[in-house]
Scaffold this motif. Sequence first.
Motif, PDB file in Angstrom:
ATOM      1  N   MET A   1      54.943  51.923  27.062  1.00  0.00           N
ATOM      2  CA  MET A   1      53.564  52.250  26.917  1.00  0.00           C
ATOM      3  C   MET A   1      52.949  51.066  26.303  1.00  0.00           C
ATOM      4  O   MET A   1      53.231  51.106  24.868  1.00  0.00           O
ATOM      5  N   GLN A   2      51.889  50.539  26.830  1.00  0.00           N
ATOM      6  CA  GLN A   2      50.987  49.595  26.251  1.00  0.00           C
ATOM      7  C   GLN A   2      49.756  50.111  25.831  1.00  0.00           C
ATOM      8  O   GLN A   2      48.954  50.731  26.862  1.00  0.00           O
ATOM      9  N   SER A   3      49.203  49.733  24.781  1.00  0.00           N
ATOM     10  CA  SER A   3      48.099  50.269  24.309  1.00  0.00           C
ATOM     11  C   SER A   3      46.754  49.301  24.550  1.00  0.00           C
ATOM     12  O   SER A   3      46.976  47.993  24.600  1.00  0.00           O
ATOM     13  N   SER A   4      45.687  49.654  24.900  1.00  0.00           N
ATOM     14  CA  SER A   4      44.550  48.752  25.087  1.00  0.00           C
ATOM     15  C   SER A   4      44.258  48.037  23.656  1.00  0.00           C
ATOM     16  O   SER A   4      43.423  47.225  23.825  1.00  0.00           O
ATOM     17  N   PHE A   5      44.809  48.591  22.759  1.00  0.00           N
ATOM     18  CA  PHE A   5      44.477  47.976  21.303  1.00  0.00           C
ATOM     19  C   PHE A   5      45.396  46.660  20.962  1.00  0.00           C
ATOM     20  O   PHE A   5      45.188  46.106  19.925  1.00  0.00           O
ATOM     21  N   VAL A   6      46.388  46.494  21.492  1.00  0.00           N
ATOM     22  CA  VAL A   6      47.551  45.565  21.389  1.00  0.00           C
ATOM     23  C   VAL A   6      47.904  44.830  22.324  1.00  0.00           C
ATOM     24  O   VAL A   6      48.296  45.247  23.900  1.00  0.00           O
ATOM     25  N   THR A   7      48.208  43.398  22.144  1.00  0.00           N
ATOM     26  CA  THR A   7      48.635  42.563  23.351  1.00  0.00           C
ATOM     27  C   THR A   7      49.880  41.991  22.630  1.00  0.00           C
ATOM     28  O   THR A   7      50.266  41.656  21.669  1.00  0.00           O
ATOM     29  N   ALA A   8      51.180  42.305  23.644  1.00  0.00           N
ATOM     30  CA  ALA A   8      52.330  42.031  23.663  1.00  0.00           C
ATOM     31  C   ALA A   8      52.760  40.704  24.406  1.00  0.00           C
ATOM     32  O   ALA A   8      52.572  40.803  25.404  1.00  0.00           O
ATOM     33  N   HIS A  26      53.047  40.408  18.989  1.00  0.00           N
ATOM     34  CA  HIS A  26      52.080  41.361  19.039  1.00  0.00           C
ATOM     35  C   HIS A  26      50.930  40.814  18.229  1.00  0.00           C
ATOM     36  O   HIS A  26      50.916  40.414  17.453  1.00  0.00           O
ATOM     37  N   GLN A  27      49.854  40.955  18.870  1.00  0.00           N
ATOM     38  CA  GLN A  27      48.306  40.881  18.327  1.00  0.00           C
ATOM     39  C   GLN A  27      47.410  41.664  18.534  1.00  0.00           C
ATOM     40  O   GLN A  27      47.383  42.059  19.949  1.00  0.00           O
ATOM     41  N   PRO A  28      46.319  41.871  17.774  1.00  0.00           N
ATOM     42  CA  PRO A  28      45.268  42.663  18.259  1.00  0.00           C
ATOM     43  C   PRO A  28      44.653  42.190  19.509  1.00  0.00           C
ATOM     44  O   PRO A  28      44.453  41.002  19.779  1.00  0.00           O
ATOM     45  N   PHE A  56      54.967  51.957  16.112  1.00  0.00           N
ATOM     46  CA  PHE A  56      54.555  51.557  15.018  1.00  0.00           C
ATOM     47  C   PHE A  56      53.357  50.471  15.298  1.00  0.00           C
ATOM     48  O   PHE A  56      52.157  50.885  14.883  1.00  0.00           O
ATOM     49  N   CYS A  57      53.631  49.526  16.110  1.00  0.00           N
ATOM     50  CA  CYS A  57      52.792  48.567  16.696  1.00  0.00           C
ATOM     51  C   CYS A  57      51.399  49.046  17.350  1.00  0.00           C
ATOM     52  O   CYS A  57      50.424  48.684  16.982  1.00  0.00           O
ATOM     53  N   ARG A  58      51.747  50.096  17.983  1.00  0.00           N
ATOM     54  CA  ARG A  58      50.442  50.760  18.617  1.00  0.00           C
ATOM     55  C   ARG A  58      49.797  51.229  17.827  1.00  0.00           C
ATOM     56  O   ARG A  58      48.325  51.193  17.810  1.00  0.00           O
ATOM     57  N   GLU A  59      50.342  52.233  16.728  1.00  0.00           N
ATOM     58  CA  GLU A  59      49.543  52.815  15.601  1.00  0.00           C
ATOM     59  C   GLU A  59      48.678  51.779  14.875  1.00  0.00           C
ATOM     60  O   GLU A  59      47.405  51.993  14.324  1.00  0.00           O
ATOM     61  N   TRP A  60      49.490  50.552  14.618  1.00  0.00           N
ATOM     62  CA  TRP A  60      48.716  49.511  13.695  1.00  0.00           C
ATOM     63  C   TRP A  60      47.517  49.061  14.208  1.00  0.00           C
ATOM     64  O   TRP A  60      46.688  48.969  13.458  1.00  0.00           O
ATOM     65  N   TYR A  61      47.765  48.725  15.405  1.00  0.00           N
ATOM     66  CA  TYR A  61      46.435  48.219  15.964  1.00  0.00           C
ATOM     67  C   TYR A  61      45.438  49.007  16.394  1.00  0.00           C
ATOM     68  O   TYR A  61      44.167  48.950  16.490  1.00  0.00           O
ATOM     69  N   PHE A 291      52.946  56.824   8.144  1.00  0.00           N
ATOM     70  CA  PHE A 291      53.489  55.572   7.438  1.00  0.00           C
ATOM     71  C   PHE A 291      52.431  54.374   7.404  1.00  0.00           C
ATOM     72  O   PHE A 291      52.349  53.678   6.825  1.00  0.00           O
ATOM     73  N   VAL A 292      51.636  54.362   8.474  1.00  0.00           N
ATOM     74  CA  VAL A 292      50.675  53.043   8.681  1.00  0.00           C
ATOM     75  C   VAL A 292      49.815  53.360   7.471  1.00  0.00           C
ATOM     76  O   VAL A 292      49.411  52.282   6.991  1.00  0.00           O
TER      77      VAL A 292
END
Length: 307
Positions: A1-8, A26-28, A56-61, A291-292
């Motif tokens: 699942m890719q989030s609109s908040f994150v570019t991988a 990953h970056q915003p 974690f990366c999804r939640e972070w961004y 955690f985040v």
Amino acid sequence: MQSSFVTASPTQFYTWQNYRCAYEVHQPNNSHPQGIPLLLIHPIGVGLSRQFWQKFCREWYQTGHQNQIYNPDLLGCGESDMPHVAYTPNDWAEQLHYFLQKVVQKPVIVLVQGALLSIAIKLVQKEPNLIHSLIFAGPPAWATITKQSPVWQQKLAWNLFDSPFGNAFYRYARTPKFLRSFSTRQLFASSDTVDSEWLNTLVMGAKNTANRYAVFSFLSGFWRQNYSSEIASITQPTLVVVGEQASSISREGKAETPDERLADYLVCLPQGRGIKLTGRNVLPYESTVEFVAAIAPFIDEVAYSSS
């Protein structure tokens, strides 16, 4: 699942000691990365790889953080090569040392899960100038991380695993039934959080049975050494995050409470601080939101203090 908040990034590769090693960055989305980059070290286990960190990366961004994230596959895991060797923490630390020097080329905050803390300890010794600070997520019981396992015992275990018996065991261990049972018994505080994303990721990751060499190296205990003096020599700011229901698979750690575990690490770390969270042993996955929220102030503080 890719989030609109994150570019991988698509999977990228580098060559270390003639092995092809995979990673992603990953970056915003729609903005430039800010702050100190994060280097993630995933746990070792049946089907585990850098995919452990996707949640974690999804939640972070999604919560507005903008640090660039480097998420590599350790040798023997994920999309990296899987040679038939017995891996030690030093081997994986050498891999990440090369990765830091040749790919990242700037200081990072190391975020490491569980007993792979052993790799972070070795890495900070090899490259202190590129390790800005560290976060230990669900570290092992203090009695485990400070006890040397006999070398003969490690080799005996490896020889047992590296056999037809081990091959058969791995084929059973990668079944959804076993993975759900083990996750419920040893990793998660609640069976409700052992979700389909977790199980599907492990099943997919274990399709290549060559992943068993990394798993068997871990189970053989090549990482079990006395790290107390090395932990005491870590001068970088270090955050220790322990689950309120943290448990230990090893005999020597079973009697230890989460408060005792946290206290032991903080007594030893020169610049240590700690926090307890809801959950058990895989906090970045099981308690991602908490955690985040727990590590973000630490990351902001150490970045501010070094600017």
